[in-house]
Design a protein around this motif. Structure first.
Motif, PDB file in Angstrom:
ATOM      1  N   PHE A 230      15.053 -21.312   0.461  1.00  0.00           N
ATOM      2  CA  PHE A 230      14.906 -20.573  -0.799  1.00  0.00           C
ATOM      3  C   PHE A 230      16.244 -20.574  -1.534  1.00  0.00           C
ATOM      4  N   GLU A 231      16.336 -21.424  -2.537  1.00  0.00           N
ATOM      5  CA  GLU A 231      17.589 -21.568  -3.290  1.00  0.00           C
ATOM      6  C   GLU A 231      17.657 -20.587  -4.451  1.00  0.00           C
ATOM      7  N   LYS A 232      16.578 -20.510  -5.200  1.00  0.00           N
ATOM      8  CA  LYS A 232      16.598 -19.722  -6.443  1.00  0.00           C
ATOM      9  C   LYS A 232      16.194 -18.276  -6.189  1.00  0.00           C
ATOM     10  N   PRO A 233      16.994 -17.323  -6.697  1.00  0.00           N
ATOM     11  CA  PRO A 233      16.605 -15.925  -6.573  1.00  0.00           C
ATOM     12  C   PRO A 233      15.319 -15.669  -7.351  1.00  0.00           C
ATOM     13  N   GLY A 234      14.552 -14.728  -6.880  1.00  0.00           N
ATOM     14  CA  GLY A 234      13.304 -14.406  -7.558  1.00  0.00           C
ATOM     15  C   GLY A 234      12.284 -13.902  -6.575  1.00  0.00           C
ATOM     16  N   GLU A 235      11.094 -13.669  -7.090  1.00  0.00           N
ATOM     17  CA  GLU A 235      10.024 -13.170  -6.253  1.00  0.00           C
ATOM     18  C   GLU A 235       8.996 -14.272  -6.055  1.00  0.00           C
ATOM     19  N   TYR A 236       8.726 -14.593  -4.811  1.00  0.00           N
ATOM     20  CA  TYR A 236       7.768 -15.635  -4.489  1.00  0.00           C
ATOM     21  C   TYR A 236       6.530 -14.991  -3.875  1.00  0.00           C
ATOM     22  N   PRO A 237       5.380 -15.196  -4.462  1.00  0.00           N
ATOM     23  CA  PRO A 237       4.179 -14.667  -3.811  1.00  0.00           C
ATOM     24  C   PRO A 237       3.868 -15.467  -2.543  1.00  0.00           C
ATOM     25  N   LEU A 238       3.377 -14.771  -1.547  1.00  0.00           N
ATOM     26  CA  LEU A 238       2.961 -15.403  -0.289  1.00  0.00           C
ATOM     27  C   LEU A 238       1.468 -15.084  -0.171  1.00  0.00           C
ATOM     28  N   LEU A 239       0.661 -16.101  -0.212  1.00  0.00           N
ATOM     29  CA  LEU A 239      -0.777 -15.887  -0.360  1.00  0.00           C
ATOM     30  C   LEU A 239      -1.575 -16.403   0.821  1.00  0.00           C
ATOM     31  N   CYS A 240      -2.706 -15.731   1.055  1.00  0.00           N
ATOM     32  CA  CYS A 240      -3.694 -16.281   1.982  1.00  0.00           C
ATOM     33  C   CYS A 240      -4.577 -17.195   1.154  1.00  0.00           C
ATOM     34  N   HIS A 241      -4.639 -18.447   1.524  1.00  0.00           N
ATOM     35  CA  HIS A 241      -5.444 -19.384   0.740  1.00  0.00           C
ATOM     36  C   HIS A 241      -6.570 -20.020   1.573  1.00  0.00           C
ATOM     37  N   GLU A 242      -6.997 -19.253   2.595  1.00  0.00           N
ATOM     38  CA  GLU A 242      -8.197 -19.635   3.333  1.00  0.00           C
ATOM     39  C   GLU A 242      -9.161 -18.468   3.168  1.00  0.00           C
ATOM     40  N   TYR A 243     -10.357 -18.754   2.727  1.00  0.00           N
ATOM     41  CA  TYR A 243     -11.295 -17.650   2.517  1.00  0.00           C
ATOM     42  C   TYR A 243     -11.539 -16.926   3.840  1.00  0.00           C
ATOM     43  N   CYS A 244     -11.276 -15.607   3.840  1.00  0.00           N
ATOM     44  CA  CYS A 244     -11.340 -14.873   5.097  1.00  0.00           C
ATOM     45  C   CYS A 244     -12.188 -13.607   4.987  1.00  0.00           C
ATOM     46  N   GLY A 245     -13.040 -13.552   3.981  1.00  0.00           N
ATOM     47  CA  GLY A 245     -13.919 -12.396   3.896  1.00  0.00           C
ATOM     48  C   GLY A 245     -13.859 -11.755   2.531  1.00  0.00           C
ATOM     49  N   ILE A 246     -14.523 -10.621   2.437  1.00  0.00           N
ATOM     50  CA  ILE A 246     -14.791  -9.967   1.157  1.00  0.00           C
ATOM     51  C   ILE A 246     -13.523  -9.621   0.374  1.00  0.00           C
ATOM     52  N   ALA A 247     -12.439  -9.270   1.071  1.00  0.00           N
ATOM     53  CA  ALA A 247     -11.214  -8.882   0.358  1.00  0.00           C
ATOM     54  C   ALA A 247     -10.126  -9.946   0.468  1.00  0.00           C
ATOM     55  N   HIS A 248     -10.544 -11.178   0.683  1.00  0.00           N
ATOM     56  CA  HIS A 248      -9.603 -12.301   0.787  1.00  0.00           C
ATOM     57  C   HIS A 248      -8.591 -12.327  -0.360  1.00  0.00           C
ATOM     58  N   HIS A 249      -9.083 -12.056  -1.566  1.00  0.00           N
ATOM     59  CA  HIS A 249      -8.220 -12.155  -2.754  1.00  0.00           C
ATOM     60  C   HIS A 249      -7.140 -11.074  -2.802  1.00  0.00           C
ATOM     61  N   THR A 250      -7.252 -10.061  -1.943  1.00  0.00           N
ATOM     62  CA  THR A 250      -6.240  -8.999  -1.945  1.00  0.00           C
ATOM     63  C   THR A 250      -5.178  -9.252  -0.867  1.00  0.00           C
ATOM     64  N   MET A 251      -5.328 -10.336  -0.153  1.00  0.00           N
ATOM     65  CA  MET A 251      -4.437 -10.604   0.975  1.00  0.00           C
ATOM     66  C   MET A 251      -3.225 -11.407   0.522  1.00  0.00           C
ATOM     67  N   TRP A 252      -2.145 -10.702   0.296  1.00  0.00           N
ATOM     68  CA  TRP A 252      -0.934 -11.390  -0.130  1.00  0.00           C
ATOM     69  C   TRP A 252       0.286 -10.569   0.260  1.00  0.00           C
ATOM     70  N   ALA A 253       1.422 -11.202   0.244  1.00  0.00           N
ATOM     71  CA  ALA A 253       2.695 -10.543   0.511  1.00  0.00           C
ATOM     72  C   ALA A 253       3.701 -11.161  -0.451  1.00  0.00           C
ATOM     73  N   ARG A 254       4.966 -10.813  -0.300  1.00  0.00           N
ATOM     74  CA  ARG A 254       5.922 -11.469  -1.188  1.00  0.00           C
ATOM     75  C   ARG A 254       7.253 -11.695  -0.501  1.00  0.00           C
ATOM     76  N   VAL A 255       7.898 -12.754  -0.964  1.00  0.00           N
ATOM     77  CA  VAL A 255       9.241 -13.074  -0.494  1.00  0.00           C
ATOM     78  C   VAL A 255      10.182 -12.783  -1.659  1.00  0.00           C
ATOM     79  N   ILE A 256      11.124 -11.882  -1.444  1.00  0.00           N
ATOM     80  CA  ILE A 256      12.084 -11.554  -2.495  1.00  0.00           C
ATOM     81  C   ILE A 256      13.409 -12.199  -2.133  1.00  0.00           C
ATOM     82  N   VAL A 257      13.801 -13.135  -2.974  1.00  0.00           N
ATOM     83  CA  VAL A 257      15.055 -13.840  -2.748  1.00  0.00           C
ATOM     84  C   VAL A 257      16.106 -13.198  -3.645  1.00  0.00           C
ATOM     85  N   GLU A 258      17.066 -12.555  -2.993  1.00  0.00           N
ATOM     86  CA  GLU A 258      18.057 -11.793  -3.749  1.00  0.00           C
ATOM     87  C   GLU A 258      19.258 -12.668  -4.090  1.00  0.00           C
TER      88      GLU A 258
END
Ligand code: CUA
Length: 163
Positions: free
Chosen positions: A132-160
């Protein structure tokens, strides 16, 4: 007497040349992405009993650990419908290795903007490394369908920014 030999007509040539050029081009693209751009299939980094993830190191303590100068390890679990940890902070210029698995069903681990695109399979440990070279916020996503709330499954990488 007629000279023996083969005549290659122009329209035959029009088929022969692309049939050589296309596979050669594909091989070149494969070589460039594998060795130049560092794209490869994630390797099987180990196995873990999916029912004992929470008791098995390093997944018993999910989080970010500094393992060297500018090197971090993210020990991550995925479960419906979240990642632990769900916020990862590293300084810019860091090399981050994700060691992750799933506690239940198949999830995905995808960071657009970084070289991370892997599947998280129950029973299997996935290991991927990104820089991770550039500072910023990178979304970390689940991109395999895993059920009804799949679209809410995410985290983030904050590069300071480096101080
Ligand atoms: Cu987890 Cu989709």
């Amino acid at each position: 007497m007629r000279k023996s030999g083969t005549t290659v007509y122009l329209y035959e040539l029009a088929w022969i040349l692309p049939s050589i050029a296309i596979p050669v081009g594909m091989l070149a693209a494969l070589t460039v992405t594998a060795f130049g751009a560092g794209m490869h299939l994630p390797s099987v980094a180990g196995r873990v009993s999916p029912t004992k993830v929470a008791q098995t190191a390093p997944f018993d303590q999910p989080g970010v650990v500094q393992v060297g100068v500018g090197r971090y390890e993210v020990r991550m679990t995925s479960q419906i419908w979240s990642f632990a940890p769900n916020e990862i902070r590293v300084p810019a210029g860091s090399t981050v290795t994700f060691i992750a698995t799933s506690k239940d069903v198949v999830h995905g681990l995808f960071i657009p903007g970084a070289n991370v695109n892997a599947m998280l399979l129950p029973g299997q440990v996935t290991r991927v490394t990104a820089r991770f070279e550039k500072p910023g916020e990178y979304p970390l996503l689940c991109h395999e369908y895993c059920g009804i709330a799949h679209h809410t499954m995410w985290a983030r990488v904050i590069v300071e920014p480096r101080s």
